[in-house]
Design a protein around this motif. Structure first.
Motif, PDB file in Angstrom:
ATOM      1  N   LEU A 268     -40.421  25.905  28.582  1.00 42.55           N
ATOM      2  CA  LEU A 268     -41.400  26.560  29.580  1.00 42.55           C
ATOM      3  C   LEU A 268     -40.145  26.584  30.761  1.00 42.55           C
ATOM      4  O   LEU A 268     -40.382  28.163  31.300  1.00 42.55           O
ATOM      5  CB  LEU A 268     -41.889  25.855  30.123  1.00 42.55           C
ATOM      6  CG  LEU A 268     -42.382  26.033  31.571  1.00 42.55           C
ATOM      7  CD1 LEU A 268     -43.276  27.466  31.667  1.00 42.55           C
ATOM      8  CD2 LEU A 268     -43.313  24.837  31.972  1.00 42.55           C
ATOM      9  N   ALA A 269     -38.962  25.880  30.764  1.00 44.44           N
ATOM     10  CA  ALA A 269     -38.194  26.617  31.784  1.00 44.44           C
ATOM     11  C   ALA A 269     -36.959  27.248  31.216  1.00 44.44           C
ATOM     12  O   ALA A 269     -36.160  28.093  32.311  1.00 44.44           O
ATOM     13  CB  ALA A 269     -37.048  24.525  32.257  1.00 44.44           C
ATOM     14  N   ASP A 270     -36.348  27.552  29.964  1.00 43.46           N
ATOM     15  CA  ASP A 270     -35.886  28.911  30.005  1.00 43.46           C
ATOM     16  C   ASP A 270     -36.151  29.836  29.490  1.00 43.46           C
ATOM     17  O   ASP A 270     -35.714  31.372  30.423  1.00 43.46           O
ATOM     18  CB  ASP A 270     -35.270  28.089  28.382  1.00 43.46           C
ATOM     19  CG  ASP A 270     -34.743  27.106  28.818  1.00 43.46           C
ATOM     20  OD1 ASP A 270     -34.023  26.944  29.156  1.00 43.46           O
ATOM     21  OD2 ASP A 270     -34.640  26.785  27.172  1.00 43.46           O
ATOM     22  N   GLY A 271     -37.235  30.032  30.013  1.00 45.35           N
ATOM     23  CA  GLY A 271     -38.473  31.187  29.961  1.00 45.35           C
ATOM     24  C   GLY A 271     -38.287  31.472  31.645  1.00 45.35           C
ATOM     25  O   GLY A 271     -39.059  32.825  31.784  1.00 45.35           O
ATOM     26  N   LEU A 272     -38.180  31.067  32.318  1.00 44.02           N
ATOM     27  CA  LEU A 272     -38.034  30.283  33.759  1.00 44.02           C
ATOM     28  C   LEU A 272     -37.074  32.124  34.242  1.00 44.02           C
ATOM     29  O   LEU A 272     -36.405  31.954  33.906  1.00 44.02           O
ATOM     30  CB  LEU A 272     -38.274  29.610  35.206  1.00 44.02           C
ATOM     31  CG  LEU A 272     -39.521  29.073  34.451  1.00 44.02           C
ATOM     32  CD1 LEU A 272     -39.399  27.694  35.274  1.00 44.02           C
ATOM     33  CD2 LEU A 272     -41.145  29.377  34.547  1.00 44.02           C
ATOM     34  N   LEU A 273     -37.314  32.962  35.442  1.00 43.25           N
ATOM     35  CA  LEU A 273     -36.832  33.742  35.999  1.00 43.25           C
ATOM     36  C   LEU A 273     -35.946  33.003  37.020  1.00 43.25           C
ATOM     37  O   LEU A 273     -35.205  33.489  37.715  1.00 43.25           O
ATOM     38  CB  LEU A 273     -36.957  35.638  36.839  1.00 43.25           C
ATOM     39  CG  LEU A 273     -38.267  36.043  35.170  1.00 43.25           C
ATOM     40  CD1 LEU A 273     -38.430  36.840  35.826  1.00 43.25           C
ATOM     41  CD2 LEU A 273     -36.733  36.449  34.616  1.00 43.25           C
ATOM     42  N   ARG A 300     -30.639  29.992  33.862  1.00 42.37           N
ATOM     43  CA  ARG A 300     -30.249  30.629  35.598  1.00 42.37           C
ATOM     44  C   ARG A 300     -30.781  29.950  36.453  1.00 42.37           C
ATOM     45  O   ARG A 300     -30.064  29.720  37.555  1.00 42.37           O
ATOM     46  CB  ARG A 300     -32.179  30.998  35.727  1.00 42.37           C
ATOM     47  CG  ARG A 300     -32.833  32.239  35.293  1.00 42.37           C
ATOM     48  CD  ARG A 300     -32.469  33.830  35.441  1.00 42.37           C
ATOM     49  NE  ARG A 300     -33.157  34.860  34.891  1.00 42.37           N
ATOM     50  CZ  ARG A 300     -32.651  35.866  35.630  1.00 42.37           C
ATOM     51  NH1 ARG A 300     -32.294  36.416  36.129  1.00 42.37           N
ATOM     52  NH2 ARG A 300     -33.547  36.755  34.224  1.00 42.37           N
ATOM     53  N   PHE A 301     -29.643  28.476  35.873  1.00 45.40           N
ATOM     54  CA  PHE A 301     -29.461  27.528  36.775  1.00 45.40           C
ATOM     55  C   PHE A 301     -27.709  28.230  37.869  1.00 45.40           C
ATOM     56  O   PHE A 301     -27.257  28.245  36.834  1.00 45.40           O
ATOM     57  CB  PHE A 301     -29.082  25.857  35.715  1.00 45.40           C
ATOM     58  CG  PHE A 301     -28.622  25.106  36.903  1.00 45.40           C
ATOM     59  CD1 PHE A 301     -29.327  24.177  37.839  1.00 45.40           C
ATOM     60  CD2 PHE A 301     -27.781  24.491  37.117  1.00 45.40           C
ATOM     61  CE1 PHE A 301     -28.848  23.659  38.423  1.00 45.40           C
ATOM     62  CE2 PHE A 301     -26.685  23.902  38.060  1.00 45.40           C
ATOM     63  CZ  PHE A 301     -27.799  23.063  38.607  1.00 45.40           C
ATOM     64  N   ARG A 307     -20.880  23.924  40.854  1.00 47.69           N
ATOM     65  CA  ARG A 307     -20.349  23.856  39.286  1.00 47.69           C
ATOM     66  C   ARG A 307     -20.758  24.073  38.324  1.00 47.69           C
ATOM     67  O   ARG A 307     -22.135  24.429  38.111  1.00 47.69           O
ATOM     68  CB  ARG A 307     -20.410  22.154  39.321  1.00 47.69           C
ATOM     69  CG  ARG A 307     -19.580  21.275  40.501  1.00 47.69           C
ATOM     70  CD  ARG A 307     -20.237  19.675  40.878  1.00 47.69           C
ATOM     71  NE  ARG A 307     -21.779  19.959  41.893  1.00 47.69           N
ATOM     72  CZ  ARG A 307     -22.485  18.949  41.814  1.00 47.69           C
ATOM     73  NH1 ARG A 307     -22.390  17.239  41.943  1.00 47.69           N
ATOM     74  NH2 ARG A 307     -23.963  18.999  41.962  1.00 47.69           N
ATOM     75  N   PRO A 308     -20.314  23.982  37.189  1.00 48.83           N
ATOM     76  CA  PRO A 308     -20.842  24.285  36.009  1.00 48.83           C
ATOM     77  C   PRO A 308     -21.739  23.769  35.557  1.00 48.83           C
ATOM     78  O   PRO A 308     -21.863  22.855  36.249  1.00 48.83           O
ATOM     79  CB  PRO A 308     -19.871  24.686  34.891  1.00 48.83           C
ATOM     80  CG  PRO A 308     -18.902  23.315  35.675  1.00 48.83           C
ATOM     81  CD  PRO A 308     -18.574  23.538  37.104  1.00 48.83           C
ATOM     82  N   VAL A 381     -32.904  31.002  45.690  1.00 47.37           N
ATOM     83  CA  VAL A 381     -33.056  30.366  47.248  1.00 47.37           C
ATOM     84  C   VAL A 381     -32.730  31.468  48.225  1.00 47.37           C
ATOM     85  O   VAL A 381     -32.808  32.402  47.361  1.00 47.37           O
ATOM     86  CB  VAL A 381     -31.244  29.862  46.876  1.00 47.37           C
ATOM     87  CG1 VAL A 381     -30.482  29.934  48.298  1.00 47.37           C
ATOM     88  CG2 VAL A 381     -31.303  28.557  46.119  1.00 47.37           C
ATOM     89  N   HIS A 382     -32.631  30.921  49.834  1.00 49.27           N
ATOM     90  CA  HIS A 382     -32.824  32.362  50.294  1.00 49.27           C
ATOM     91  C   HIS A 382     -31.298  32.262  51.188  1.00 49.27           C
ATOM     92  O   HIS A 382     -30.529  31.344  51.474  1.00 49.27           O
ATOM     93  CB  HIS A 382     -33.839  31.885  51.746  1.00 49.27           C
ATOM     94  CG  HIS A 382     -35.237  31.690  51.436  1.00 49.27           C
ATOM     95  ND1 HIS A 382     -35.799  31.237  52.469  1.00 49.27           N
ATOM     96  CD2 HIS A 382     -35.775  31.697  50.461  1.00 49.27           C
ATOM     97  CE1 HIS A 382     -37.187  31.312  52.112  1.00 49.27           C
ATOM     98  NE2 HIS A 382     -37.291  31.454  50.671  1.00 49.27           N
TER      99      HIS A 382
END
Length: 763
Positions: A268-273, A300-301, A307-308, A381-382
């Motif tokens: 689920l997390a990996d499918g988010l944009l 997308r992180f 940092r990596p 993020v804005h």
């Protein structure tokens, strides 16, 4: 008394005697369980057998002059070190065997119970009835924030059935305790509290029941009369009982450390944009929540400190982001979601990180949800820096708009590059303070400029003015300046910010149109000539047909039909262009009014949208900016519009609307309107946001955008007019150009208004 009555009385007596014997048997069994547990402690401590431990317990009790039960409780308290062993003592004249004995018996009965209903009966019999309570309810908190009554004792017949389920959002005493995450004491529920189970029982307390920082339910206790403020001993007993309830509620997930996130949540997390973290609770030795561990970061992180991903994955949240511990910041929100299960979402939240020991803060949209015992954090993020760059590009492309900000008391003035170009200055020259613009203005404009400066700098009110800027080389530009003061909490001026717009082209257009207007007399022939001039102006800008665009597999065709009566020529516009980003901009709009004003307004809005689209912003942001243009930088323009941006790489059309009629999608022979996204008219209010939607086009799809001139009729409600349009597109398999031609030809509109139609087709 009859024989039957005597038989009933004997049966009732027998039932009462059996019930009393059962209660005594349960109490004795709970007491034996406490004693047996103490024997087990002695076996471990003395390294002896069970028989020797029993003899030792009896000997120690005899020497201490106490009962084996009281001594067993003391041994268990010393060995366990839990909450049940540190409850303050009550007055010595209690009629029972003491607080600690009652609590241990209640604990023993609860832990040996087969279900939560038995737990409620044990708590009530051993611990709550001696406190004067007459009823108890144990609520289980559902994943959807509902409450389920899973255990109860002491309530009237049928009361528990009526309260077996409380839907999400219903305000009750138990929900208040759940939301506040603390005990709620109410002396008289009938006078000052929310509704709850047990009518006629005014004294109440509701205590959240949870372990490891996660609340799994609520313990609610009822008294038959109003309750005075309770001593510390009673409050501690209630808290201990709530903790006991938490350990007996049906919790399917582990409450302690989690080694890894389940694959479903990772997928689920990996499918988010957007960037996402999967967090798991870290429980301290005392059972309290200490921190959250980052179990997974998606692709997308993007770390706030640069940092990596590997530098954050696996770390504790407060170790990776120490500033998240600030009150009201990220950690506080994550802890609350983990505890209560209620999702948290906000469009603006400050996320902070340390970069080389220097705090860095950004604003973001944040969503936090609980999945089992894990928490999913998603944010967007804005990017203020990127947004500022987009605004500068927008200003340069739109209408030669230059921004400025200055601090008059500090003598500090900041210009962007466009404003230097407007004044004809080099970027290394000193910018002109707002107070000195009269030195660069035409003498005939000094009176209006002095009023503008007095309004902004002395009266601290926003203002605007139009003047002729005289540059050093003798060039005169027609300029409009807008400024607003920034004040501190005491009303003192801190800074002034605003913008200049070069409106020379618009001015000369207005001069030319005004000259043409002055040359027309008030005769019928002259009026015809004036209407023809307006029509010609619009036809030059908006030709009836536009070459069909075939770009990246998408066909875009447009049609424009002016009003039947020349004097009704209005401000409808359309546009379809390929942007530098290889995306395709499509738009339709309608300016209120007709004639020269409508035509010039249409030109301003159409060109402004083209300029704004070059920034790469999305449709909702483009309409937000276009609204600012209509409200501040144009002459009382009110308009509707639809803006869409098609990405050939994903075949996704992102779109937004500003009070405009919804588009029609034709797919597999079926036609339907796209949802009416939220968005008010352009130019109506200064600050407004627009909802954005997405549509993934499939092969064979056709999307039709249009203005109201295509559908509106004076003798029919608008809903029926729209339905006629939708039905006309049903089962229509014609080519795009033929389809648009047929729509114009078959239109039954009788409002004598302009008509624009834009069609998109994915062959």
């Amino acid at each position: 008394m009859t024989t039957d009555e005597v038989g009933v009385d004997r049966l009732a007596g027998t039932v009462e005697r059996l019930r009393r014997e059962l209660d005594e048997s349960r109490s004795a069994a709970d007491s034996r369980a406490v004693v047996e547990l103490a024997k087990g402690v002695l076996v471990e401590r003395l390294r002896c057998g069970p028989a020797q431990a029993a003899e030792q317990l009896a000997l120690l009790a005899e020497r201490a002059g106490t009962t084996q039960l009281d001594l067993a409780v003391d041994i268990i308290n010393e060995a366990s070190g839990d909450r049940f062993g540190v409850v303050p003592a009550e007055p010595a004249d209690e009629q029972d065997n003491g607080v600690e004995v009652r609590l241990r018996k209640a604990q023993s009965g609860a832990l040996s119970a087969d279900d939560t209903q038995s737990v409620a009966r044990s708590l009530f019999a051993h611990a709550l009835a001696p406190l004067g309570a007459t009823a108890v309810a144990i609520w289980s908190a559902g994943a959807d924030s509902s409450l389920n009554l899973v255990g109860h004792a002491g309530f009237a017949l049928g009361e528990a059935q009526r309260w077996h389920y409380v839907p999400p959002g219903v305000a009750t005493l138990a929900r208040r305790a759940l939301n506040e995450r603390s005990a709620v004491w109410i002396s008289d529920l009938g006078q000052s509290g929310p509704p709850s189970i047990g009518a006629g029982l005014p004294g109440r307390v509701a205590v959240p029941a949870g372990t490891g920082g996660r609340i799994t339910g609520v313990l609610e206790i009822c008294w038959p009369s109003a309750v005075e403020p309770q001593p510390l001993s009673v409050r501690k007993q209630v808290e201990a009982l709530a903790e006991l309830c938490a350990s007996t509620l049906n919790v399917t997930e582990p409450a302690g450390h989690v080694l890894s996130a389940p694959s479903e949540l990772v997928d689920l997390a990996d499918g988010l944009l957007d960037p996402a973290l999967v967090l798991g609770p870290e429980i301290a030795a005392n059972g309290d929540l200490a921190d959250f561990r980052v179990h997974h970061v998606n692709g997308r992180f993007a770390d706030l400190a640069g940092r990596p991903r590997d530098a954050v994955a696996g770390k504790l949240l407060l170790e990776a982001y120490p500033l998240a511990a600030a009150e009201g910041n990220l950690f506080d929100k994550v802890e609350r979601v983990h505890a209560t299960g209620e999702p948290f979402r906000t469009e603006r939240m400050t996320l902070a990180a340390l970069v080389d020991d220097v705090p860095l803060a950004v604003n973001a949209n944040v969503s936090i949800t609980r999945h089992g015992v894990l928490v999913l954090v998603v944010w967007r993020v804005h990017d203020e820096t990127t947004r500022l760059a987009n605004l500068l590009q927008h200003a340069q492309r739109l209408g030669r708009i230059g921004g400025f900000e200055e601090e008059p008391h500090q003598g500090k003035v900041i210009w962007n590059s466009q404003l230097y170009a407007l004044y004809g200055l080099r970027v290394d020259e000193d910018p002109v303070p707002l107070a000195d613009i009269t030195a660069h203005a035409h003498p005939d404009d000094l009176a209006s400029l002095n009023g503008f400066l007095r309004n902004v700098l002395h009266h601290h009110r926003p203002g605007s003015a139009a003047f002729r800027l005289q540059r050093a080389e003798g060039v005169i530009r027609h300029v409009r300046v807008i400024a607003e003061p920034v004040l501190d909490e005491h009303g003192s001026l801190i800074s002034v910010r605003g913008a200049y717009q070069d409106v020379s082209a618009q001015h000369w257009t207005e001069v030319a149109l005004s000259a043409a207007k002055d040359q027309l007399a008030i005769t019928a022939q002259e009026m015809v000539e004036r209407n023809k001039l307006t029509l010609q102006l619009q036809q030059v800008i908006m030709p009836p047909t536009h070459p069909t665009i075939d770009a990246f597999g998408l066909r875009v065709a447009v049609r424009y039909q002016p009003a039947a009566q020349e004097e009704m020529v209005g401000g409808d516009w359309y546009d379809a262009i390929v942007l530098p980003s290889k995306q395709i901009l499509v738009s339709v709009g309608d300016i209120t009014g007709h004639g020269i004003k409508g035509a010039t307004g249409m030109v301003a809005m159409r060109n402004a949208l083209r300029g704004l689209a070059a920034t790469g912003a999305g449709p909702s942001q483009l309409l937000h900016w276009l609204n600012l243009v209509a409200h501040h930088l144009a002459d009382n323009i009110i308009a509707t519009a639809i803006c869409g941006i098609y990405d050939p790489a994903t075949r996704i059309l992102r779109w937004a609307r500003a009070g405009h009629l919804p588009p029609v999608l034709v797919r597999n022979g079926q036609s339907e309107f796209l949802p009416a996204l939220r968005g008010v008219l352009l130019g109506a209010v200064a600050e407004v946001s627009y909802e954005e939607g997405e549509l993934r086009l499939e092969q064979g799809d056709t999307l039709v955008l249009y203005t109201d001139g295509l559908v509106e009729r004076r003798d029919m409600p608008l809903d029926e007019c729209l339905e006629l349009l939708r039905s006309s597109l049903q089962d229509n398999d014609k080519g795009l150009d033929d389809l648009l031609d047929d729509l114009l030809a078959a239109s039954e509109s009788n409002t004598d208004d302009d008509t624009c139609v834009v069609g998109l087709q994915l062959p």
